[in-house]
Design a protein around this motif. Sequence first.
Motif, PDB file in Angstrom:
ATOM      1  N   GLU A  35      36.115  33.751  25.102  1.00  0.00           N
ATOM      2  CA  GLU A  35      37.492  34.219  24.933  1.00  0.00           C
ATOM      3  C   GLU A  35      38.341  33.880  26.159  1.00  0.00           C
ATOM      4  OE1 GLU A  35      37.489  38.371  23.881  1.00  0.00           O
ATOM      5  OE2 GLU A  35      36.175  38.020  22.161  1.00  0.00           O
ATOM      6  N   PHE A  36      37.791  34.100  27.362  1.00  0.00           N
ATOM      7  CA  PHE A  36      38.573  33.808  28.569  1.00  0.00           C
ATOM      8  C   PHE A  36      38.751  32.305  28.760  1.00  0.00           C
ATOM      9  CE2 PHE A  36      39.234  32.800  33.019  1.00  0.00           C
ATOM     10  CZ  PHE A  36      40.325  33.604  33.310  1.00  0.00           C
ATOM     11  N   PHE A  37      37.686  31.538  28.601  1.00  0.00           N
ATOM     12  CA  PHE A  37      37.743  30.108  28.851  1.00  0.00           C
ATOM     13  C   PHE A  37      38.179  29.345  27.604  1.00  0.00           C
ATOM     14  CE2 PHE A  37      34.963  31.421  32.365  1.00  0.00           C
ATOM     15  CZ  PHE A  37      35.667  30.853  33.414  1.00  0.00           C
ATOM     16  N   VAL A  38      39.444  29.555  27.234  1.00  0.00           N
ATOM     17  CA  VAL A  38      40.079  28.830  26.134  1.00  0.00           C
ATOM     18  C   VAL A  38      41.481  28.476  26.600  1.00  0.00           C
ATOM     19  CG1 VAL A  38      40.957  28.968  23.777  1.00  0.00           C
ATOM     20  CG2 VAL A  38      38.745  29.992  24.338  1.00  0.00           C
ATOM     21  N   GLY A  39      41.814  27.197  26.521  1.00  0.00           N
ATOM     22  CA  GLY A  39      43.147  26.760  26.920  1.00  0.00           C
ATOM     23  C   GLY A  39      43.182  26.251  28.348  1.00  0.00           C
ATOM     24  N   ASP A  40      44.393  26.273  28.926  1.00  0.00           N
ATOM     25  CA  ASP A  40      44.598  25.767  30.278  1.00  0.00           C
ATOM     26  C   ASP A  40      44.458  26.892  31.296  1.00  0.00           C
ATOM     27  OD1 ASP A  40      45.111  23.234  29.286  1.00  0.00           O
ATOM     28  OD2 ASP A  40      47.262  23.600  29.118  1.00  0.00           O
ATOM     29  N   ILE A  41      43.722  26.600  32.353  1.00  0.00           N
ATOM     30  CA  ILE A  41      43.465  27.568  33.416  1.00  0.00           C
ATOM     31  C   ILE A  41      43.728  26.870  34.738  1.00  0.00           C
ATOM     32  CG2 ILE A  41      41.676  28.975  34.543  1.00  0.00           C
ATOM     33  CD1 ILE A  41      40.273  29.000  31.724  1.00  0.00           C
ATOM     34  N   MET A 170      41.105  32.557  39.307  1.00  0.00           N
ATOM     35  CA  MET A 170      41.476  31.777  38.126  1.00  0.00           C
ATOM     36  C   MET A 170      42.498  32.548  37.302  1.00  0.00           C
ATOM     37  SD  MET A 170      37.840  30.401  36.688  1.00  0.00           S
ATOM     38  CE  MET A 170      36.510  30.194  37.849  1.00  0.00           C
ATOM     39  N   GLU A 171      43.440  31.793  36.749  1.00  0.00           N
ATOM     40  CA  GLU A 171      44.459  32.404  35.891  1.00  0.00           C
ATOM     41  C   GLU A 171      44.724  31.509  34.695  1.00  0.00           C
ATOM     42  OE1 GLU A 171      48.488  34.900  36.515  1.00  0.00           O
ATOM     43  OE2 GLU A 171      48.311  33.094  37.733  1.00  0.00           O
ATOM     44  N   ARG A 172      44.682  32.128  33.519  1.00  0.00           N
ATOM     45  CA  ARG A 172      45.001  31.387  32.299  1.00  0.00           C
ATOM     46  C   ARG A 172      46.498  31.160  32.238  1.00  0.00           C
ATOM     47  NH1 ARG A 172      41.991  33.446  27.115  1.00  0.00           N
ATOM     48  NH2 ARG A 172      43.814  34.751  27.016  1.00  0.00           N
ATOM     49  N   LYS A 173      46.863  29.944  31.847  1.00  0.00           N
ATOM     50  CA  LYS A 173      48.284  29.617  31.672  1.00  0.00           C
ATOM     51  C   LYS A 173      48.692  30.054  30.279  1.00  0.00           C
ATOM     52  CE  LYS A 173      48.178  25.539  34.623  1.00  0.00           C
ATOM     53  NZ  LYS A 173      48.405  24.074  34.643  1.00  0.00           N
ATOM     54  N   ARG A 174      49.812  30.708  30.185  1.00  0.00           N
ATOM     55  CA  ARG A 174      50.352  31.160  28.905  1.00  0.00           C
ATOM     56  C   ARG A 174      51.471  30.225  28.463  1.00  0.00           C
ATOM     57  NH1 ARG A 174      47.367  34.641  25.943  1.00  0.00           N
ATOM     58  NH2 ARG A 174      46.451  36.192  27.288  1.00  0.00           N
ATOM     59  N   ALA A 175      51.467  29.878  27.204  1.00  0.00           N
ATOM     60  CA  ALA A 175      52.566  29.056  26.650  1.00  0.00           C
ATOM     61  C   ALA A 175      53.833  29.908  26.638  1.00  0.00           C
ATOM     62  CB  ALA A 175      52.218  28.593  25.239  1.00  0.00           C
ATOM     63  N   ASP A 176      54.897  29.318  27.136  1.00  0.00           N
ATOM     64  CA  ASP A 176      56.194  30.052  27.174  1.00  0.00           C
ATOM     65  C   ASP A 176      56.976  29.881  25.912  1.00  0.00           C
ATOM     66  OD1 ASP A 176      55.636  30.975  29.722  1.00  0.00           O
ATOM     67  OD2 ASP A 176      56.575  29.223  30.652  1.00  0.00           O
TER      68      ASP A 176
END
Length: 176
Positions: A35-41, A170-176
Amino acid sequence: MKKWFLGIGMALTMAACSTQISEYEGVEPTLNLDEFFVGDIVAYGIIQDRSGKVTQRFRADIVATWEGNQGVLDEVFYWDDGREETRVWELTKLGPNRYEGTAGDVVGIARGTTAGNALHWVYQLEVPWRDGTINITLDDWMFLVDEDRLFNRTEMRKFGFRVGEITIFMERKRAD
């Protein structure tokens, strides 16, 4: 005979002082790697030598994907000396709270267990050293702060001796 008892006593004392993954059972939020490691980080880190001196700094961009029980972390590191390095982790969720992973510079298989908000992950990493490479044992702990942020603290050992430490945010990037 006294030396033998002293050695056992020291080993038991050290084991009693060691943190166990089970100590994090029930701590929220719960860390699920898939769940955490999905998308851009984005990750920021430092490497310290055995005296605590910061010897390297880096930023890493991670693209993480999961399909079923298989995950891929495609990492690009940007080092403070201008070097750029890539590592691609291939992860497998073996069952509840158990993971394995491989990467090009990982010797053998990394094995990890989660409990609560924590992951304990141990593996050998091949790192550049002088004109060649050496294998370093990494004792890696990750702690989920919230759904988008995670801290990673790693102790590096060679021949059983602590040679350094890695700290990563580490921080997940959120789509704006």
